[in-house]
Design a protein around this motif. Sequence first.
Motif, mmCIF file in Angstrom:
data_model
loop_
_atom_site.group_PDB
_atom_site.id
_atom_site.type_symbol
_atom_site.label_atom_id
_atom_site.label_comp_id
_atom_site.label_asym_id
_atom_site.label_seq_id
_atom_site.Cartn_x
_atom_site.Cartn_y
_atom_site.Cartn_z
ATOM 1 N N GLN A 159 0.831 -1.192 0.000
ATOM 2 C CA GLN A 159 0.000 0.000 0.000
ATOM 3 C C GLN A 159 0.877 1.258 0.000
ATOM 4 O OE1 GLN A 159 -3.334 -0.259 -0.267
ATOM 5 N NE2 GLN A 159 -3.109 -2.505 -0.256
ATOM 6 N N TRP A 160 0.515 2.204 -0.851
ATOM 7 C CA TRP A 160 1.251 3.459 -0.934
ATOM 8 C C TRP A 160 0.794 4.407 0.177
ATOM 9 C CZ3 TRP A 160 5.355 3.875 -4.074
ATOM 10 C CH2 TRP A 160 5.433 3.022 -5.180
ATOM 11 N N THR A 161 1.722 5.213 0.665
ATOM 12 C CA THR A 161 1.441 6.233 1.674
ATOM 13 C C THR A 161 1.976 7.568 1.181
ATOM 14 O OG1 THR A 161 1.632 4.624 3.479
ATOM 15 C CG2 THR A 161 1.860 6.949 4.066
ATOM 16 N N GLU A 162 1.170 8.621 1.326
ATOM 17 C CA GLU A 162 1.641 9.956 0.964
ATOM 18 C C GLU A 162 2.805 10.336 1.872
ATOM 19 O OE1 GLU A 162 0.944 11.933 -1.410
ATOM 20 O OE2 GLU A 162 -0.888 11.054 -2.274
ATOM 21 N N SER A 163 3.856 10.848 1.285
ATOM 22 C CA SER A 163 5.026 11.216 2.074
ATOM 23 C C SER A 163 4.690 12.253 3.132
ATOM 24 C CB SER A 163 6.145 11.725 1.163
ATOM 25 O OG SER A 163 5.723 12.880 0.462
ATOM 26 N N SER A 164 3.714 13.109 2.827
ATOM 27 C CA SER A 164 3.331 14.149 3.784
ATOM 28 C C SER A 164 2.611 13.580 5.001
ATOM 29 C CB SER A 164 2.441 15.187 3.099
ATOM 30 O OG SER A 164 1.290 14.557 2.544
ATOM 31 N N ASP A 165 2.092 12.352 4.880
ATOM 32 C CA ASP A 165 1.378 11.731 5.999
ATOM 33 C C ASP A 165 2.296 10.924 6.902
ATOM 34 O OD1 ASP A 165 -0.959 12.777 4.998
ATOM 35 O OD2 ASP A 165 -1.534 10.945 3.919
ATOM 36 N N MET A 166 3.571 10.787 6.532
ATOM 37 C CA MET A 166 4.485 9.968 7.308
ATOM 38 C C MET A 166 5.018 10.730 8.510
ATOM 39 S SD MET A 166 6.569 8.101 4.210
ATOM 40 C CE MET A 166 7.795 7.497 5.352
ATOM 41 N N VAL A 167 5.091 10.018 9.629
ATOM 42 C CA VAL A 167 5.664 10.604 10.838
ATOM 43 C C VAL A 167 7.163 10.258 10.832
ATOM 44 C CG1 VAL A 167 5.552 10.720 13.346
ATOM 45 C CG2 VAL A 167 3.467 10.258 12.025
ATOM 46 N N ALA A 168 7.902 11.055 10.112
ATOM 47 C CA ALA A 168 9.346 10.816 9.999
ATOM 48 C C ALA A 168 9.999 12.108 9.537
ATOM 49 C CB ALA A 168 9.629 9.695 9.009
ATOM 50 N N THR A 169 11.271 12.250 9.873
ATOM 51 C CA THR A 169 11.996 13.437 9.432
ATOM 52 C C THR A 169 12.252 13.355 7.935
ATOM 53 O OG1 THR A 169 14.193 12.487 9.786
ATOM 54 C CG2 THR A 169 13.118 13.539 11.685
ATOM 55 N N GLN A 170 12.382 14.503 7.305
ATOM 56 C CA GLN A 170 12.692 14.525 5.881
ATOM 57 C C GLN A 170 14.042 13.894 5.611
ATOM 58 O OE1 GLN A 170 10.377 15.645 3.549
ATOM 59 N NE2 GLN A 170 11.799 14.581 2.175
#
Length: 385
Positions: free
Chosen positions: A65-76
Motif C-alpha cells: 500500500q502506498w502512503t503519501e510522504s506528507s502523511d508519514m511521521v518521519a523526518t525529511q
Amino acid sequence: MKLRRCTTVMFEPREEVSLGLQAILAGRAEVTTKTTWLALAAHLDQAVPVSVAQRELLGALSSRQWTESSDMVATQADQDALLEAGLLISDSDEHAAHRQRDEGMRDGHWWPLAALVHRHARWSGVNSAAQMRDSTMLTAKDLRRQLGAPPPVVQPHPGTYQPLPAVNATGYDQLLERRATCRNFDVARSIDQAQLAQLLQRTVMAQAVVQVEADTAFLKKNVPSGGGLHPTETYLLVQRVEGLAPGLYHYHPVQHALVTLPRHCDRPLQDVAEAMLSGQDWFSNAAAHLVLVPRFARTNWKYRNHAKAYRALLLDVGHLSQALYMAATEAGLAAFVTAAINEIDTEAVFALDGVTQSPVAIVGVGWRSDTLDTAEFDPNKVVWP
C-alpha cells in the motif's frame, strides 16, 4: 509523492568487537562492543546501515500500500536517506531504478528468505584463489593444520552392518572412476565443434517439447528438474572450439543452436573467465566454459513464494553439472564444476540483470594436459597413473 517499503527486507543487528585504545595504553585489556543495525533487501546488492528511527519507520510501512510522504511521521532526512538507499520505494521517476528492481523481485514470486540468500551471497571481484594462497589453505594438510580435524567421513549408527554383495564392474563403473575434476587443461589443443555439440545434446538439449497450450510448454531433457520446469539456461565462453570463433554465446535447447552475444569489454577471454571464476586460474584456460544460469521466474511460476523452490533450482544445476561431467568423461574430455564464482561480474559479462537471471555454477571442458602442474584429486591413480 507516494512511498512504500521495499518488498523484502530483513534487519540484522551486527556486533563489532574492539579493544579500547586508552585501556591498552594503561596496561588493561578492555573489550568494547558496538551494535549497528543493517537492512538487507532482496533487490539491493549491499546491506544498508540504518538508525533505530529508520528501522522503525520501515517496519511501520506496507510493502503493497502506498502512503503519501506528507502523511508519514518521519523526518525529511530519514525519508531522503531511505529513498536514496532504495529501502523506501517511491512512485516518482527520480527513483524509478530502485522501484523497477524491487518490482522485479516481487513479481518473481520469491520466498523472502531465499530471495535474501540469493541476493547477498553473490560475489563481485573476489579472488578466492589468492585468498587460499595468502592464508596457506591450498592442500588438505593445510586445512587440517589451520582448522583442526573435520567431522568423520562416516557417522555410523549402533548395530551390526550387513555387508552387501560386491557386483562385477561394468564399463559404466569404469566411466565413473575416470570422472575427476581437471585442474590442468591443454592450452594448445582445441576441442571439436562436434564434441561440444554432443556434450550439449546429451545434457541441456530438449529431447522433446510438450505443448500444453499455445503459451505453455514443457521440455523433456536427459536430466531431472523440479516440476519438470528446466529453468536453467546455458551461456558459453568459448576459447578453443574448432569451427566457433572465440567469444560469448547462448545455447537454444530446442533449436540445438548457438547465438553469438556481444562482448562489453576487450579483455582477453581467459582474463574474463578468471574473473568469473574468482581467480581460479587452474580452471580459466578450459577450452569452453558453460555458465549455468537459472531463470527464477520459470521455477517460481509454479512454486510461488515456496520455501523449497530455490532448493529445487539449485538441485537442477547439480544434476546438470554431473551430467556434463559424465558426458565429457565418456568423450575423453576433462571437466570441472565450481560454484565459487563472481556472480555479479559474470552477470556483467553476459548482460544479465541478477534479478530475473543469475549464474549459480560454471562447468568447464577441454583436453587434459600431459603434465600435472596443479594437484588433482585422483586417489586411485586412474587419470594420473
